[in-house]
Design a protein around this motif. Structure first.
Motif: not given
Length: 183
Positions: A84-108
């Motif tokens: 439900i909308a109130s429980e979504r921590f990263d709604p579409y277009p998944f900006i937080l997920m893109n940030l996490v993926l970029s950080c993982v790639a930058a560190l890895q």
């Protein structure tokens, strides 16, 4: 005269054996350093960072990591689409997920590069060991060639000496036969 011939042959054989022993000693001395370097390679001392980078690179380059990462991403996307909308921590277009993926790639990436550099150093050490082994084989082959050359030269010399002695004996026999024929 027979004892002189035997003594001469014995002396020649002793000289040959001493030359052969000298070649063997020189070969052993030349191979000593190579064998020492092969048997006692420098010990690898790893810092904590190097150990961690090896473990991260080993895990980050495995199917376990890929499968786990795909599962986490799929769950992330499914949860943020179906919740439900109130429980979504990263709604579409998944900006937080893109940030996490970029950080993982930058560190890895640099961690994996550190591990690859260490692997390259190990490969260089292996190639040095291969070179030392090839050098040891070359020294052994050179020693065999020296031994063969010495053997051939000694055999030719011995054959020539025996032939000369036989020729001298034939001349003595011939002289004695001439003396017997004159009488």
């Amino acid at each position: 005269m027979n004892t002189e011939v035997i003594d001469q042959v014995s002396a020649d054989k002793n000289e040959y054996l001493s030359k052969l022993n000298k070649i063997v000693q020189e070969t052993i001395e030349e191979e000593g350093l190579i064998i020492h370097n092969l048997l006692h390679p420098p010990e690898e001392v790893l810092s904590k960072g190097q150990k961690i980078s090896d473990k991260v690179a080993q895990f980050g380059g495995s199917w376990k990591f890929i499968i786990l990462f795909v599962v986490v991403l799929v769950l992330w996307i499914i949860y943020n689409i179906t919740a439900i909308a109130s429980e979504r921590f990263d709604p579409y277009p998944f900006i937080l997920m893109n940030l996490v993926l970029s950080c993982v790639a930058a560190l890895q990436a640099p961690i994996i590069m550190m591990s690859q550099n260490r692997q390259e150093e190990k490969d260089r050490m292996r190639s040095e060991n291969d070179y030392l082994i090839n050098l040891k084989a070359e020294i052994g082959i050179r020693s065999l060639h020296q031994k063969m050359d010495l053997l051939l030269s000694e055999q030719i010399k011995t054959l020539y000496d025996i032939q000369a002695k036989q020729f001298a004996m034939l001349q003595e026999i011939s002289q004695k036969l001439e003396e017997i024929n004159k009488e």
